[in-house]
Scaffold this motif. Structure first.
Motif, PDB file in Angstrom:
ATOM      1  N   ILE A   1       0.926  -1.086  -0.027  1.00 58.73           N
ATOM      2  CA  ILE A   1       0.160  -0.054   0.038  1.00 58.73           C
ATOM      3  C   ILE A   1       0.949   1.383   0.013  1.00 58.73           C
ATOM      4  O   ILE A   1       1.640   1.670   0.742  1.00 58.73           O
ATOM      5  N   LEU A   2       0.766   1.828  -1.133  1.00 57.92           N
ATOM      6  CA  LEU A   2       1.873   3.172  -1.375  1.00 57.92           C
ATOM      7  C   LEU A   2       1.241   4.280  -0.488  1.00 57.92           C
ATOM      8  O   LEU A   2       2.081   5.108   0.210  1.00 57.92           O
ATOM      9  N   ASP A   3      -0.016   4.511  -0.335  1.00 61.13           N
ATOM     10  CA  ASP A   3      -0.513   5.584   0.434  1.00 61.13           C
ATOM     11  C   ASP A   3      -0.657   5.253   1.925  1.00 61.13           C
ATOM     12  O   ASP A   3      -1.136   4.375   2.501  1.00 61.13           O
ATOM     13  N   LYS A   4       0.454   6.074   2.444  1.00 59.10           N
ATOM     14  CA  LYS A   4       0.534   5.923   4.323  1.00 59.10           C
ATOM     15  C   LYS A   4      -0.759   6.144   4.795  1.00 59.10           C
ATOM     16  O   LYS A   4      -0.670   6.201   6.047  1.00 59.10           O
ATOM     17  N   ASP A   5      -1.357   7.096   4.430  1.00 61.58           N
ATOM     18  CA  ASP A   5      -2.476   7.536   5.077  1.00 61.58           C
ATOM     19  C   ASP A   5      -3.755   6.492   5.175  1.00 61.58           C
ATOM     20  O   ASP A   5      -4.747   6.700   5.952  1.00 61.58           O
ATOM     21  N   LYS A   6      -3.658   5.335   4.431  1.00 62.96           N
ATOM     22  CA  LYS A   6      -4.627   4.388   4.516  1.00 62.96           C
ATOM     23  C   LYS A   6      -4.356   3.119   5.746  1.00 62.96           C
ATOM     24  O   LYS A   6      -5.116   2.555   5.821  1.00 62.96           O
ATOM     25  N   TYR A   7      -3.137   3.443   6.264  1.00 59.00           N
ATOM     26  CA  TYR A   7      -2.882   2.601   7.618  1.00 59.00           C
ATOM     27  C   TYR A   7      -1.993   3.351   8.431  1.00 59.00           C
ATOM     28  O   TYR A   7      -1.317   4.382   8.156  1.00 59.00           O
ATOM     29  N   GLN A   8      -1.966   2.740   9.800  1.00 63.43           N
ATOM     30  CA  GLN A   8      -1.344   3.308  10.943  1.00 63.43           C
ATOM     31  C   GLN A   8      -0.762   2.028  11.856  1.00 63.43           C
ATOM     32  O   GLN A   8      -1.459   1.158  11.740  1.00 63.43           O
ATOM     33  N   PHE A   9       0.331   2.230  12.109  1.00 59.83           N
ATOM     34  CA  PHE A   9       0.970   1.246  13.014  1.00 59.83           C
ATOM     35  C   PHE A   9       0.788   1.711  14.326  1.00 59.83           C
ATOM     36  O   PHE A   9       1.299   2.680  14.918  1.00 59.83           O
ATOM     37  N   GLY A  10       0.008   1.064  15.129  1.00 59.80           N
ATOM     38  CA  GLY A  10       0.032   1.214  16.733  1.00 59.80           C
ATOM     39  C   GLY A  10       1.109   0.113  17.415  1.00 59.80           C
ATOM     40  O   GLY A  10       1.956  -0.368  17.016  1.00 59.80           O
ATOM     41  N   LYS A  11       1.050   0.396  18.856  1.00 61.17           N
ATOM     42  CA  LYS A  11       2.024  -0.459  19.647  1.00 61.17           C
ATOM     43  C   LYS A  11       1.557  -2.022  19.499  1.00 61.17           C
ATOM     44  O   LYS A  11       2.741  -2.639  19.337  1.00 61.17           O
ATOM     45  N   THR A  12       0.423  -2.368  19.299  1.00 71.61           N
ATOM     46  CA  THR A  12       0.275  -3.894  19.255  1.00 71.61           C
ATOM     47  C   THR A  12      -0.535  -4.275  18.211  1.00 71.61           C
ATOM     48  O   THR A  12      -0.572  -5.224  17.616  1.00 71.61           O
ATOM     49  N   LYS A  13      -1.129  -3.038  17.357  1.00 69.42           N
ATOM     50  CA  LYS A  13      -2.087  -3.495  16.018  1.00 69.42           C
ATOM     51  C   LYS A  13      -1.592  -2.586  15.057  1.00 69.42           C
ATOM     52  O   LYS A  13      -1.021  -1.539  15.108  1.00 69.42           O
ATOM     53  N   ILE A  14      -2.205  -3.124  13.862  1.00 67.47           N
ATOM     54  CA  ILE A  14      -2.006  -2.286  12.536  1.00 67.47           C
ATOM     55  C   ILE A  14      -3.550  -1.647  12.235  1.00 67.47           C
ATOM     56  O   ILE A  14      -4.397  -2.511  12.023  1.00 67.47           O
ATOM     57  N   PHE A  15      -3.690  -0.399  11.952  1.00 67.11           N
ATOM     58  CA  PHE A  15      -5.035   0.103  11.927  1.00 67.11           C
ATOM     59  C   PHE A  15      -5.306   0.337  10.223  1.00 67.11           C
ATOM     60  O   PHE A  15      -4.274   1.055   9.720  1.00 67.11           O
ATOM     61  N   PHE A  16      -6.202   0.034   9.787  1.00 64.98           N
ATOM     62  CA  PHE A  16      -6.509   0.035   8.234  1.00 64.98           C
ATOM     63  C   PHE A  16      -7.931   0.882   8.039  1.00 64.98           C
ATOM     64  O   PHE A  16      -8.800   0.896   8.814  1.00 64.98           O
ATOM     65  N   ARG A  17      -7.753   1.738   7.102  1.00 66.04           N
ATOM     66  CA  ARG A  17      -8.863   2.196   6.846  1.00 66.04           C
ATOM     67  C   ARG A  17      -9.897   1.517   5.974  1.00 66.04           C
ATOM     68  O   ARG A  17      -9.602   0.340   5.564  1.00 66.04           O
ATOM     69  N   ALA A  18     -11.098   1.949   5.861  1.00 70.19           N
ATOM     70  CA  ALA A  18     -12.067   1.072   4.988  1.00 70.19           C
ATOM     71  C   ALA A  18     -11.727   0.652   3.795  1.00 70.19           C
ATOM     72  O   ALA A  18     -11.378   1.685   2.880  1.00 70.19           O
ATOM     73  N   GLY A  19     -11.873  -0.602   3.351  1.00 67.79           N
ATOM     74  CA  GLY A  19     -11.595  -1.022   2.040  1.00 67.79           C
ATOM     75  C   GLY A  19     -10.036  -1.502   1.886  1.00 67.79           C
ATOM     76  O   GLY A  19      -9.908  -2.161   0.945  1.00 67.79           O
TER      77      GLY A  19
END
Length: 1826
Positions: free
Chosen positions: A735-753
């Motif tokens: 995924i080239l667009d870094k706004d589509k995901y975030q790295f947390g302490k224990t989880k990876i957060f993804f936007r819808a889709g």
């Protein structure tokens, strides 16, 4: 990621549809930016064009991958939008029959309108203790989460249940309360949880009614606080109610009903106690007939009335109060029938003696005149005067209805108040869980004040819900340290302000109510003037001036202003209330006595109970001057205040949300209406939750889960040891667009889709891999096909060439054969000619040689005959010469002998005159006598033979005579026949003449007959052929019928055999059920016993409460003396005096004692019943054995053996009788004797006794040998008697005769000789008789021997027909059978002898003991002076070796020390390692043996009771320790086996050694104590199972289901907000190895403790059942576990468990069979599920699973990858159709708490008691070996 990457060809989207709301379609071609139209294809195959909105150019929502459809959590969907939510709910509800779904923190519950088996106690147990995300969505999971958070966070909880009428709110709240009641339990005796559940029927009857949308609609809101103590057990509850719909009492719409209680009363009107209420049919009363639907289908109001009354009784509402309630309710019904007569426009009147009013006044206890007056009049009070004004008929009817509503509302509050009092607890409340069951958002065609208040409450609740969701999202982001961006969500505070703010709708309504001439119209105008065009949420309808519209969060609602003021005022005439207050009926004034207090008309807390610690309400009386003011508060004002209190309560708690959805308006089961569902989803806030989640990062993965799922997208070089860094590197590439995901302490957060995009990449990668695999496999298959074809061509060539070669070889063989034939033909001709010449030559030679040989023979014959003639002549001459010589010699001898005879004659004449002559005469006489006797015998024999001949002749004569007679008769008859024949000849000659005449006539007729015969023959032949055909057909039919009969007979036999097997199994099941019921009663008994102990300890603590300032002693440190347990029902009566002395505090609990005694009585009855069944079973078995023994042929025993056995038995019986008599005489003599010298050691009587006893035992042995010898010599002695006696007599007589000298002696001898002759004659006669008798017996023996010989010959003939091997085997079998029968007879005799010997030994022991007691008593009577004065007689005391008897001696006062050291303070681990198994049991039994030896019944009883109580105490103290429970289970069983082994009963003594049989108990029968120990062992076993279950329970799900034993087989699917337990093993996660290690530990401990092997098998079977049941139950409740790969994991895990069983040699324990349901469920996950053949295979395979379980697994089956296929609904229907005839339990889950009935097979010990050593480590030095 651009839209063009997702909206490509074959991508699926959702488009709006007027019927289905959303419809699925597929893109036909790729979408390119700037396109205005999408080319789509619907699922039915129709192509359409979808035009984009030109303003927004918003693309249609994308559809989630099929792998995500049907997820448990809606937030797990990659695309979060309305169509995805709607489709997911529909798929779960329609296809999978799942009614619960998570949506983040919300549980969405869809009403199935059908009873589902998912609310049983087994389901509650399955969800108890589980994490919310680990199980499938359920109301129990929400309740468990609330309960767990209350205990963990020590914070109050709330469960908010909302939804439309008919959506199932009340049922959901009821199930939540049932869960709390089941899981927590109560601490008090009153069973608060039952009372909490019992409040539901009461509240439903008085607060629920039938509406058009729901048959059981709650017409009030309620908030129930369930209180818990510090141990989180239910102690009480409190209920608050909101806005009761009072208008329903007086009015119901079409197809609706009034409150249920009225119809229940009408249905029960025929009851005797209800006769005074004068009720009738519901159609008779005005208040119950307006809806026109008085009956609900499937509901019996009379039965519901019984349930209501039972609930009232349980909650403490007495029968008198119940009748009072029913009296008031009946009065309301009669009040509704009161009619008013029109008098004029402003007045009305009630007809005199109006029956309904009369009944109302009688029931209410008021005056008829007053009530009739004030129903038609009202009082007006001014500042100076009071007026009584008549009212119109319309106002009177309204006043009547207002009074009815007021009475019902007050009665409702009174009942709620009493329910709260019943649920109130005196124990301090530590925390609570509130369950809010409140009306959902409502909109009807006509909406009034009630709908306004309901929607106002929903606005407040929705605001609280939005804030909570927003808060949770924010906390999650902050916890994971993700940048927080403000999410825009709908805030409904403006709508709330419009309703409740200053100058809001409620404020203006209250103000209008205060106006003297206020009306609904004027209030509407004020609303328009104040809010219209000023507030965007307020609108005015176009065609009405008496309505207004409010834009709520869910929808626009139009409210009609008519009735708002009246309902808000809730006006009731004060005079009517005063009349009711003056009632003689005591309950009625109670309803109105609290009206002066500050309470809501619908509040359930008139007592002023504190609802919240932060918002206390003072229960004190109102201040003077404040009452009238507060009494005038309007309904709206009161509702707003109560709603504020509710919101404060909810804000102070942690909320949990349940949103109930109504799937259709027609109450059809499992029917989904998309339009209605979408409306409710929008109204209940579910879509708002989705929108908030979708605005942020809705998809969340842990790093490990992301790595496991998308490992296929990584190369080997990308995989690092740091999982977090690996995931980061991969995501940056994918995924080239870094706004589509975030790295947390224990989880990876993804936007819808984004998850859908990753799934698409993963699916493409797997698809490419699949194509590559398919390419390779297809190439391999084609190569294989080519090689097969090539091989076939080569084979064909080989066979063709072979055929040609064989043809050439055949030609060569034929050519060679022709040559050989020619050769042999030529040879034959030549050889024949040669043979002919040779035969002729040989014939000539034979004739010539014969002639020569015959001549030679004649010559030799002549020579031989001449030699014979010479021989005879010479012989004749020699014989003549010899005769001459012999004659001369004889003549000379005669002359000489004559001369010598003359000389001898002279001597004889001289001797004749002497004594010697007489002697010789005597000798001659004796010889003559003997000769005569011999002649007599010979004559007798001849006589007998002649007699026999004569008899035979007589028989032959008689037969010949009969024959002659018959011949004479026959001759006479033949003579007569001859005469008749001559007469007949004459007549026949005459007839011949006639016949000759007739012959000519017949000849002419013959021709005609022959012609007819030919014709007839042809016809008959044709007929015969037809008959033959019919016969063949009949034969075939007969054969067919025979075959059918045979088949039917075979089927009947098979069915009978099956029935027999089934009946046997059923009997076994009944026995197991009875055993299980008995053991369950024992379990309940032990539970009540423990409860009794706990209550007694608490009572002791309450009695011994120290004074202020003293320290209180904890109950756990109470002494052992205060504990008390009953040993058994058997010893209860015996130990009663002792217990009364030791336990004076027992009298303080009489109620528990009576309960305990009742339970004991029941247990005794069950034991008797069990014993009777066991006796009957034994009796049946004995009868069967006897019948079998009779059927078996036993070889006949010979007469000699029978005589031998009988003689042997008689001898032994006589000896035994003799011994008994001697013992009785000695005992009698010793007891009568008073002298001390008689029985002193060394005294004559004492020595005689000992000598006699020894001689008796020796004589017994000698007699045994003599009996055996005597019988064997009997026959030979009898045969030898006669010749022996004769010889001795004759020799003696000759000697005596030679000694005699004189005549006197000769005379005496002569006389004696006569006597001797007579004696000899008598002896001969007696011997003759005896020989005749013996002859008869010998003949009998000969006859038996002949029969035996014949039988042996038959057997031999049969054996000779057999082959040699079978012949040998048959002969051996026969011989073995004969010897076995003989041995059995001998063994029976031997056992009887042994038994007799044992009895005699026991009697001797008792006798010796009594002798010892007499000695002791006599020694005590002797004074010390006598002892000194009397000389002590020296006694020789021989020294012998120490011989231990296997007994342990202890003092009575050391008993408690023995129990303490051996039971209470014994550490099992040391005993198991260092000492022999079961040592405590052996020690205790040896102590019991010594007490039995001493014949001390008190000591035996005390020791056994103390032992049982000690074991119970140690198990109560350390009952959670597996080693302790296992140790005492094995020792209890060993103690029980010892009591059986040494009981002296034959059944238990078979395996004992003779030494062990000597150690048997002699004085006491402890069978009753064996039963007590058996019951104790059952209780210990059940406790052991509970300990096992507690240890294994946390391991099973993790090890059997979640842990990936085979790594990489199953992939992790995307999960939602409710995170499940990761299947990847962490350090603290249990694995299958953990379970196997634990099983090894259990097994080794049980083996070390010496537990019986059969008992170990039962424990292992129970363990495996627990593993299988818990695993299967979790599988049935977890959708994510029902996949193909998980089935493979389960089967592998089960195979490991089976391998463990094989290693431990436990395959025959039945443990594997308990895993069969789990194995079949795993197979069901892996088999093909498409065709009818698959369905048939599944039905035959899953025999251990119930229909509900099979269907559940198929419904839950979820593909983990796109390549797997879902199970079609049609296939599941096929399975259900095939299984509909199967009779199995409808229960879904297995009973994981089920305990198999345990048995304790007898297991004797080979250990000798006398060899047991007591180690010093046990501290038992005070006991000594005996």
């Amino acid at each position: 990621m651009a839209a063009s990457e997702l909206y490509t060809k074959y991508a699926r989207v959702w488009i709006p549809d007027p019927e289905e709301v959303w419809k699925s379609a597929e893109l036909v071609k790729d979408y390119k930016p700037g396109d205005k139209v999408l080319q789509l294809r619907l699922e039915e195959g129709k192509d359409i064009e979808y035009f984009l909105d030109p303003k927004t150019e918003e693309l249609p929502p994308l559809r989630n991958p099929d792998i995500l459809v049907g997820e448990n959590d809606l937030t797990a969907l990659s695309y979060l939008h309305e169509p995805a939510v709607l489709h997911n709910l529909k798929v779960r509800f329609i296809d999978s029959k799942l009614i619960y779904t998570y949506c983040g923190i919300v549980l969405v519950a869809i009403n199935p309108y059908e009873q589902l088996p998912i609310y049983g106690e087994d389901i509650i147990n399955a969800y108890s203790g589980q994490n919310m995300g680990d199980m499938d969505p359920h109301i129990f999971a929400v309740a468990e989460e609330a309960y767990k958070q209350m205990a963990r966070d020590e914070r109050n909880q709330s469960i908010i249940v909302s939804g439309e009428s008919g959506a199932g709110k009340t049922v959901s709240a009821k199930y939540a309360m049932r869960y709390f009641a089941t899981v927590s339990g109560s601490t008090s005796e009153a069973n608060v949880e039952e009372k909490v559940l019992a409040s539901n029927p009461i509240m439903e009857s008085i607060g629920n009614a039938k509406t058009t949308r729901n048959d059981n609609s709650s017409r009030f809101g309620k908030y129930i606080e369930i209180g818990f103590d510090k141990r989180y057990r239910i102690i009480g509850a409190n209920m608050r109610t909101y806005l009761l719909e009072k208008s329903r009492v007086v009015f119901q719409a079409e197809e609706e009903r009034n409150y249920h209680i009225f119809y229940q009363l009408c249905a029960s009107a025929a009851l005797p106690e209800f006769k005074t209420l004068r009720l009738g049919n519901a159609n008779y009363f005005h208040y119950t007939k307006q809806g026109g639907s008085p009956v609900i289908d499937g509901i019996d109001d009379a039965k519901e009335m019984v349930n209501t009354r039972q609930a009232c009784t349980l909650l403490g509402i007495s029968d008198s109060y119940q009748m009072g309630i029913f009296q008031i309710l009946a009065g309301i019904l009669h009040l509704g029938n009161v009619e008013f007569a029109f008098q004029d426009s402003d007045s009305c009147i009630i007809p005199p003696k109006h029956d309904p009013l009369t009944i109302f006044c009688d029931l209410m206890g008021v005056e008829y005149g007053e009530m009739a007056h004030w129903l038609c009049h009202r009082k007006l009070v001014t500042a100076t005067e009071t007026y009584i004004k008549p009212i119109s008929k319309l106002h009177a009817i309204n006043a009547r209805d207002a009074l009815a509503k007021h009475i019902y509302a007050n009665l409702f509050n009174w009942i709620v108040d009493h329910v709260n009092k019943a649920l109130h607890s005196t124990v301090k409340q530590h925390s609570f869980i509130g369950v809010l069951d409140i009306y959902g958002f409502e909109t009807f065609e006509i909406n009034s004040f009630e709908q306004f208040c309901i929607n106002y409450a929903n606005e407040k609740l929705q605001q609280q819900f939005n804030m909570h969701v927003f808060k949770l999202e924010q906390e999650e982001y902050m916890k994971e340290q993700i940048p927080w961006t403000l999410i825009d969500f709908y805030d409904n505070q403006p709508c709330i302000n419009l309703i409740e703010a200053k100058m809001g709708i409620l404020d203006l309504l209250d103000e209008e109510c205060k106006m003297p001439k206020g009306s609904d119209d004027s209030w509407a105008q004020k609303l328009y003037n104040t809010h219209l065009n000023k507030c965007v949420l307020f609108e005015k309808p176009r065609l009405s001036n008496k309505a207004f519209i409010i834009k709520h969060f869910a929808d626009k609602v139009e409210y009609q202003c008519e009735g708002f003021l009246e309902k808000n005022k809730d006006t009731v005439f004060e005079e009517q209330i005063k009349v009711l207050k003056s009632s003689k009926f005591k309950l009625l004034p109670e309803l109105f006595q609290d009206e002066e207090k500050v309470i809501s008309p619908t509040s359930a807390t008139p007592s002023g109970r504190v609802l919240l610690s932060r918002t206390p309400i003072k229960p004190a009386k109102a201040r003077p001057g404040q009452t009238s003011k507060e009494h005038k508060k309007t309904v709206g004002h009161q509702f707003r205040n109560s709603l504020h209190l509710l919101m404060e309560t909810l804000n102070a708690t942690t909320p949990h949300y349940v949103r109930c959805i109504k799937p259709n308006d027609f109450k059809f089961p499992f029917t989904f209406d998309e339009k209605r569902a979408v409306q409710q989803l929008r109204a209940c806030g579910v879509l708002e939750t989705i929108r908030i989640s979708a605005a942020g990062f809705p998809s969340r993965w842990t790093y490990q889960e992301f790595f496991s799922r998308y490992r296929v997208l990584m190369k080997q070089k990308d995989v690092l040891s740091d999982r977090k860094q690996t995931c980061k590197n991969v995501l940056e590439k994918l995924i080239l667009d870094k706004d589509k995901y975030q790295f947390g302490k224990t989880k990876i957060f993804f936007r819808a889709g984004q998850v859908a995009y990753l799934e698409k990449i993963r699916a493409d990668k797997l698809r490419a891999a699949c194509i590559r695999i398919q390419k390779t496999i297809r190439g391999w298959l084609m190569r294989k096909k080519y090689m097969r074809m090539r091989k076939a061509a080569i084979t064909i060539q080989r066979y063709v060439r072979g055929y040609q070669a064989r043809c050439y070889a055949m030609f060569l063989r034929r050519t060679r054969a022709a040559i050989i034939i020619q050769k042999f033909q030529r040879m034959y001709v030549v050889r024949k000619r040669y043979q002919c010449m040779r035969d002729a030559t040989i014939a000539l030679q034979a004739l010539l040689r014969g002639y020569l040989v015959r001549n030679r023979y004649q010559m030799m014959l002549r020579e031989h005959k001449s030699v014979i003639i010479q021989k005879h002549v010479r012989g004749w001459l020699a014989r003549v010469q010899y005769r001459r010589t012999l004659k001369a010699i004889v003549y000379l001898q005669c002359c000489y002998r004559r001369m010598m005879a003359k000389r001898e004659l002279k001597k004889l004449k001289i001797e004749a005159r002497s004594v010697e002559r007489y002697k010789k005469l005597h000798i001659g006489l004796e010889n003559k006598i003997m000769q005569l006797q011999r002649k007599i015998d010979e004559q007798n024999k001849e006589y007998k033979s002649l007699l026999e001949k004569m008899n035979n002749l007589e028989v032959t004569y008689s037969t010949e005579k009969e024959k002659l007679r018959s011949d004479v008769e026959r001759l006479r008859m033949s003579e007569e026949e001859a005469k008749n024949a001559t007469n007949r000849v004459l007549s026949l000659q005459e007839e011949i003449a006639k016949l000759r005449k007739e012959l000519q006539q017949t000849q002419t007729e013959k021709k005609t007959i022959e012609e007819w015969a030919d014709k007839y023959k042809r016809e008959t032949e044709q007929l015969v052929s037809e008959l033959k055909e019919q016969n063949t057909l009949l034969k075939t039919e007969k054969e067919e019928l025979n075959r059918r009969i045979h088949d039917q007979a075979k089927e009947i036999t098979e069915t009978m055999e099956k029935k027999l097997v089934e009946e046997t199994k059923q009997l076994e099941l009944d026995l197991n059920d009875e055993r299980l019921r008995y053991q369950n009663l024992l379990n309940e008994f032990s539970r009540l016993e423990e409860r009794y102990d706990d209550l007694k300890d608490e009572m002791n603590l309450m009695v011994s409460i120290p004074k202020p300032g003293h320290k209180r002693t904890d109950s756990t440190h109470s002494s052992n003396e205060s504990e008390y347990t009953f040993s058994s029902e058997i010893t209860e009566a015996e130990d009663l005096p002792l217990r009364m002395e030791q336990e004076p505090s027992e009298k303080k609990a009489p109620l528990d004692m009576s309960l305990f005694l009742k339970l004991q009585k029941r247990v005794t009855e069950l034991e008797q019943e069990k014993q009777s069944l066991q006796d009957e079973l034994d009796r049946k078995e004995e009868q069967a054995l006897r019948a079998k023994a009779k059927e078996e042929e036993r070889p006949p025993i010979r007469g000699a053996e029978l005589e031998y056995e009988s003689l042997k038995r008689q001898e032994l019986e006589s000896e035994n009788k003799k011994l008994k008599n001697e013992l009785n005489e000695l005992q009698k003599a010793l007891t009568e004797t008073q002298s001390p010298e008689v029985t002193a050691p060394g005294a004559p009587a004492y020595r005689v006794l000992l000598d006699q006893l020894t001689s008796v035992s020796e004589e017994l042995e000698v007699r045994k040998e003599e009996v055996l010898i005597l019988r064997s010599q009997l026959v030979s002695q009898k045969e030898a008697i006669q010749p022996k006696n004769t010889m001795t007599d004759s020799t003696i007589l000759l000697e005596d005769v030679q000694k005699m000298k004189d005549k006197g002696e000769i005379a005496q001898a002569y006389i004696g000789l006569k006597e001797t002759n007579r004696l000899l004659e008598s002896q001969l006669q007696s011997q003759k008789k005896s020989h005749e008798n013996e002859l008869e017996s010998l003949r009998g023996e000969i006859q038996s021997l002949k029969e035996e010989n014949n039988r042996q010959q038959q057997l031999l003939a049969q054996n000779l027909q057999l082959p040699p091997e079978a012949r040998i085997e048959a002969s051996l079998q026969h011989e073995i059978t004969r010897l076995t029968n003989e041995n059995l007879d001998l063994m029976e005799q031997l056992e009887k002898q042994d038994k007799t010997v044992r009895k005699l030994k026991k009697q001797l022991k008792v006798f010796a003991k009594k002798i010892g007691e007499l000695e002791v008593g006599q020694m005590e009577n002797i004074s010390p002076g006598q002892i000194i004065d009397e000389p002590i007689r020296p006694v020789n005391i021989p020294r012998k070796e120490k011989d231990f008897q296997g007994m342990l001696e202890y003092k009575k006062e050391d008993e408690q020390k023995l129990i303490k050291n051996l039971i209470l303070e014994l550490k099992p681990r040391g005993v198991a390692v260092n000492l022999i198994p079961g040592l405590p049991a052996y020690i205790l039994f040896m102590c019991v043996r010594h007490a039995d030896y001493l014949n001390d019944d008190q000591k035996v009883r005390s020791l056994l009771t103390s032992t049982i109580n000690g074991i119970k105490k140690v198990l109560k103290k350390r009952g959670d320790d597996f080693e302790t429970v296992s140790f005492w289970l094995s020792n209890t069983c060993r103690f029980l086996h010892c009591l059986k082994q040494y009981s002296g009963e034959e059944g238990f003594m078979k395996h004992n050694t003779p030494r062990q049989n000597e150690h048997c108990l002699t004085n006491f029968d402890l069978a009753e104590y064996r039963q007590v120990l058996s019951d104790l062992a059952i209780q210990i076993y059940q406790q052991l199972v509970r300990v096992l279950e507690n240890i294994l329970q946390p391991m099973i799900v993790s090890g059997m289901l979640e842990h990936e034993t085979i790594q990489g087989v199953s992939g992790v699917k995307p999960t939602g907000l409710r995170k499940r337990t990761s299947s990847i093993a962490d350090e603290g996660t249990y694995t299958l190895d953990s379970i196997i290690r634990q099983l090894n530990s259990f097994h080794s401990v049980m083996c070390q403790h010496g537990m019986d092997p059969e008992l170990i098998k039962q424990v292992v079977k129970q363990m495996f059942y627990i593993v299988g049941a818990v695993t299967l139950n979790n599988l049935l409740l977890r959708k994510d576990m029902c996949s193909w790969s998980k089935g493979m994991q389960i089967r592998y895990n089960v195979s490991q468990l089976e391998e463990w069983l094989r290693d431990k040699n436990l395959m025959n324990s039945g443990a594997k069979e308990t895993l069969e349901p789990l194995i079949q469920a795993a197979q069901l996950l892996q088999v093909k599920k498409k065709t009818d053949e698959d369905a048939e295979a599944i039905c035959s395979m899953c025999s251990a699973l119930t229909t509900a379980q099979i269907v559940k697994v198929l419904n839950l089956y979820t593909p983990v990858n796109e390549f797997e296929e879902r199970v079609l609904v049609s296939f599941i229907r096929t399975i259900q159709l095939r299984l509909r005839d199967r009779k199995d339990s409808p229960q879904l889950l297995m009973d994981a708490k089920h305990i198999f009935p345990v048995t304790f097979p007898f297991n004797p010990s080979s250990l000798a008691l006398e060899t047991i050593q007591i180690p010093a480590s046990l501290g038992l030095g005070f006991i000594s070996r005996v």
